[in-house]
Design a protein around this motif. Structure first.
Motif, PDB file in Angstrom:
ATOM      1  N   TYR A 102     -14.822  -1.810  -4.401  1.00  0.00           N
ATOM      2  CA  TYR A 102     -14.905  -2.195  -5.807  1.00  0.00           C
ATOM      3  C   TYR A 102     -13.549  -1.967  -6.482  1.00  0.00           C
ATOM      4  O   TYR A 102     -12.663  -1.303  -5.941  1.00  0.00           O
ATOM      5  N   GLU A 103     -13.402  -2.513  -7.692  1.00  0.00           N
ATOM      6  CA  GLU A 103     -12.271  -2.195  -8.556  1.00  0.00           C
ATOM      7  C   GLU A 103     -12.820  -1.723  -9.898  1.00  0.00           C
ATOM      8  O   GLU A 103     -13.926  -2.112 -10.302  1.00  0.00           O
ATOM      9  N   VAL A 104     -12.039  -0.901 -10.569  1.00  0.00           N
ATOM     10  CA  VAL A 104     -12.470  -0.320 -11.840  1.00  0.00           C
ATOM     11  C   VAL A 104     -11.589  -0.867 -12.957  1.00  0.00           C
ATOM     12  O   VAL A 104     -10.364  -0.727 -12.925  1.00  0.00           O
ATOM     13  N   ILE A 105     -12.208  -1.523 -13.943  1.00  0.00           N
ATOM     14  CA  ILE A 105     -11.463  -2.037 -15.087  1.00  0.00           C
ATOM     15  C   ILE A 105     -11.946  -1.340 -16.366  1.00  0.00           C
ATOM     16  O   ILE A 105     -13.139  -1.081 -16.534  1.00  0.00           O
ATOM     17  N   VAL A 106     -10.978  -1.046 -17.231  1.00  0.00           N
ATOM     18  CA  VAL A 106     -11.260  -0.301 -18.466  1.00  0.00           C
ATOM     19  C   VAL A 106     -10.471  -0.920 -19.612  1.00  0.00           C
ATOM     20  O   VAL A 106      -9.285  -1.218 -19.453  1.00  0.00           O
ATOM     21  N   GLY A 113      -3.637  -1.767 -32.449  1.00  0.00           N
ATOM     22  CA  GLY A 113      -4.960  -2.330 -32.676  1.00  0.00           C
ATOM     23  C   GLY A 113      -5.406  -3.330 -31.624  1.00  0.00           C
ATOM     24  O   GLY A 113      -6.598  -3.658 -31.555  1.00  0.00           O
ATOM     25  N   ASP A 114      -4.486  -3.856 -30.822  1.00  0.00           N
ATOM     26  CA  ASP A 114      -4.865  -4.773 -29.748  1.00  0.00           C
ATOM     27  C   ASP A 114      -5.588  -4.020 -28.632  1.00  0.00           C
ATOM     28  O   ASP A 114      -5.380  -2.805 -28.442  1.00  0.00           O
ATOM     29  N   THR A 115      -6.407  -4.754 -27.877  1.00  0.00           N
ATOM     30  CA  THR A 115      -7.093  -4.166 -26.719  1.00  0.00           C
ATOM     31  C   THR A 115      -6.838  -5.038 -25.493  1.00  0.00           C
ATOM     32  O   THR A 115      -7.097  -6.242 -25.518  1.00  0.00           O
ATOM     33  N   VAL A 116      -6.345  -4.421 -24.453  1.00  0.00           N
ATOM     34  CA  VAL A 116      -6.087  -5.124 -23.194  1.00  0.00           C
ATOM     35  C   VAL A 116      -6.918  -4.461 -22.102  1.00  0.00           C
ATOM     36  O   VAL A 116      -7.379  -3.317 -22.244  1.00  0.00           O
ATOM     37  N   ILE A 117      -7.110  -5.191 -21.015  1.00  0.00           N
ATOM     38  CA  ILE A 117      -7.896  -4.683 -19.897  1.00  0.00           C
ATOM     39  C   ILE A 117      -6.953  -4.183 -18.805  1.00  0.00           C
ATOM     40  O   ILE A 117      -6.004  -4.860 -18.430  1.00  0.00           O
ATOM     41  N   ILE A 118      -7.257  -2.989 -18.296  1.00  0.00           N
ATOM     42  CA  ILE A 118      -6.462  -2.372 -17.236  1.00  0.00           C
ATOM     43  C   ILE A 118      -7.322  -2.227 -15.986  1.00  0.00           C
ATOM     44  O   ILE A 118      -8.434  -1.675 -16.042  1.00  0.00           O
ATOM     45  N   ASP A 119      -6.813  -2.724 -14.881  1.00  0.00           N
ATOM     46  CA  ASP A 119      -7.458  -2.526 -13.577  1.00  0.00           C
ATOM     47  C   ASP A 119      -6.853  -1.259 -12.983  1.00  0.00           C
ATOM     48  O   ASP A 119      -5.690  -1.240 -12.588  1.00  0.00           O
ATOM     49  N   ARG A 120      -7.658  -0.195 -12.906  1.00  0.00           N
ATOM     50  CA  ARG A 120      -7.113   1.115 -12.542  1.00  0.00           C
ATOM     51  C   ARG A 120      -7.060   1.361 -11.041  1.00  0.00           C
ATOM     52  O   ARG A 120      -6.464   2.353 -10.602  1.00  0.00           O
ATOM     53  N   GLY A 121      -7.646   0.493 -10.220  1.00  0.00           N
ATOM     54  CA  GLY A 121      -7.540   0.692  -8.781  1.00  0.00           C
ATOM     55  C   GLY A 121      -8.819   0.372  -8.038  1.00  0.00           C
ATOM     56  O   GLY A 121      -9.765  -0.210  -8.585  1.00  0.00           O
ATOM     57  N   ALA A 197      -4.692  11.091 -14.851  1.00  0.00           N
ATOM     58  CA  ALA A 197      -6.030  11.671 -14.721  1.00  0.00           C
ATOM     59  C   ALA A 197      -6.067  12.610 -13.530  1.00  0.00           C
ATOM     60  O   ALA A 197      -5.217  12.559 -12.634  1.00  0.00           O
ATOM     61  N   ALA A 198      -7.067  13.502 -13.535  1.00  0.00           N
ATOM     62  CA  ALA A 198      -7.212  14.456 -12.429  1.00  0.00           C
ATOM     63  C   ALA A 198      -7.471  13.729 -11.107  1.00  0.00           C
ATOM     64  O   ALA A 198      -7.029  14.168 -10.048  1.00  0.00           O
ATOM     65  N   ALA A 199      -8.194  12.613 -11.164  1.00  0.00           N
ATOM     66  CA  ALA A 199      -8.474  11.811  -9.968  1.00  0.00           C
ATOM     67  C   ALA A 199      -8.405  10.345 -10.360  1.00  0.00           C
ATOM     68  O   ALA A 199      -8.878   9.961 -11.439  1.00  0.00           O
ATOM     69  N   ASN A 200      -7.817   9.566  -9.498  1.00  0.00           N
ATOM     70  CA  ASN A 200      -7.662   8.138  -9.761  1.00  0.00           C
ATOM     71  C   ASN A 200      -8.211   7.323  -8.604  1.00  0.00           C
ATOM     72  O   ASN A 200      -8.269   7.796  -7.460  1.00  0.00           O
ATOM     73  N   PRO A 201      -8.616   6.071  -8.877  1.00  0.00           N
ATOM     74  CA  PRO A 201      -8.954   5.181  -7.761  1.00  0.00           C
ATOM     75  C   PRO A 201      -7.738   4.955  -6.867  1.00  0.00           C
ATOM     76  O   PRO A 201      -6.600   5.278  -7.229  1.00  0.00           O
ATOM     77  N   THR A 202      -7.960   4.387  -5.705  1.00  0.00           N
ATOM     78  CA  THR A 202      -6.864   4.092  -4.771  1.00  0.00           C
ATOM     79  C   THR A 202      -5.932   3.054  -5.395  1.00  0.00           C
ATOM     80  O   THR A 202      -6.391   1.993  -5.838  1.00  0.00           O
TER      81      THR A 202
END
Length: 297
Positions: A102-106, A113-121, A197-202
């Motif tokens: 899977y991939e994690v997006i936030v 004020g803008d909002t963008v999507i980040i794929d964290r791994g 972060a203390a732990a991140n996706p790959t």
């Protein structure tokens, strides 16, 4: 002396037409592979220029998050904001190095004020519950500085997903699930963040810059097209040589040369039955054949 008048026959005109059609097809396939090679080389040049380039401030590339310029894909962008972890999603069916996951997006709400999507791994498939990762690492709360690489949104897939998951990174579909607007022209693939972060996706590996075999295939197709005419020329040469042999044989047998050229197979010499002049004494071979014929052999 060889003559190639047979080349003007309908049969040899047909052979030539086949060679021309085959050569045209080979050139077309060669051009197709050459175009693929050119596209691949252009993409490699873009990756080399952008992937490890100096990060650019978000305000300079704000428009690309609305309508991404393909030439700016992989460009590193620096942003400062807060992760909206309550609206985090897991993207299904995302392989990495041959493994399913899977991939994690936030969403990242920026200071302006803008909002963008980040794929964290990337996350591997879970063992506790089918269709879900075992653990989804959470980003650092509060204000963070993020460096991410510009990536184009993906097409919408005609398949569903469980709650908290989506089938692809199709940003308009994602936006419809949120209560606030987001930039839908591009998203960011995480390169680094501070504080981490203390732990991140790959993290994601660098994109491939292997040019592949398109150029080699293009040259091979062009060679095949040339070989079509080489084969035609070889066949014509063999036909001319066979006709020359037939002409010499015909001359020894008293057959007019005009009756020899233009007949027969293009690949095999003909066997012309020798004729004996009237009143000529039969040869020993002919006398022996006559005896065998009379005895029923």
């Amino acid at each position: 002396m060889k003559t190639y008048r047979f080349l003007f026959s309908s049969k040899w005109a047909g052979y030539f037409a086949v060679a021309v059609v085959f050569a045209i097809a080979c050139v077309a396939l060669g051009n197709w592979q050459m175009n693929r090679n050119n596209d691949t080389m252009a993409n490699i040049a873009k990756i080399k220029a952008n992937y490890s380039g100096t990060p650019v401030d978000y305000l300079q590339l704000k428009g690309d998050f609305e309508h991404l310029d393909p030439a700016k894909e992989w460009t590193q962008v620096t942003m400062k904001g807060t992760y909206m972890t309550a609206d985090q999603r897991v993207v299904r069916n995302r392989p990495l190095n041959g493994a399913a996951g899977y991939e994690v997006i936030v969403p990242l709400k920026l200071d302006n004020g803008d909002t963008v999507i980040i794929d964290r791994g990337w996350l591997p498939i879970g063992n506790k519950e089918a269709g879900h990762p075992d653990v989804v690492p959470q980003p650092q709360p509060g204000t963070v500085t993020v460096v991410a690489r510009l990536r184009p949104p993906e097409p919408k897939l005609d398949r569903g997903a469980p709650a908290g998951q989506i089938a692809s990174i199709e940003l308009n579909d994602y936006a419809s699930q949120l209560g606030y607007p987001i930039k839908t022209g591009a998203y960011g693939q995480l390169a680094s963040e501070s504080p981490a972060a203390a732990a991140n996706p790959t993290p994601f590996p660098a994109p491939s810059i292997d040019p592949g075999s398109h150029l080699s295939y293009a040259l091979q197709w062009i060679c095949f097209g040339v070989l079509a005419f080489v084969g035609f020329g070889y066949a014509a040469r063999m036909q001319g040589r066979n006709d020359e042999y037939d002409a010499l044989e015909a001359a020894e047998s008293g057959v007019p040369v005009e009756e020899v050229y233009g007949r027969g197979s293009p690949f095999h010499p003909r066997v012309i039955k020798k004729t004996r002049k009237p009143g000529a004494r039969p040869t020993a071979e002919e006398e022996e054949d006559a005896i065998l014929d009379s005895q029923g052999y």
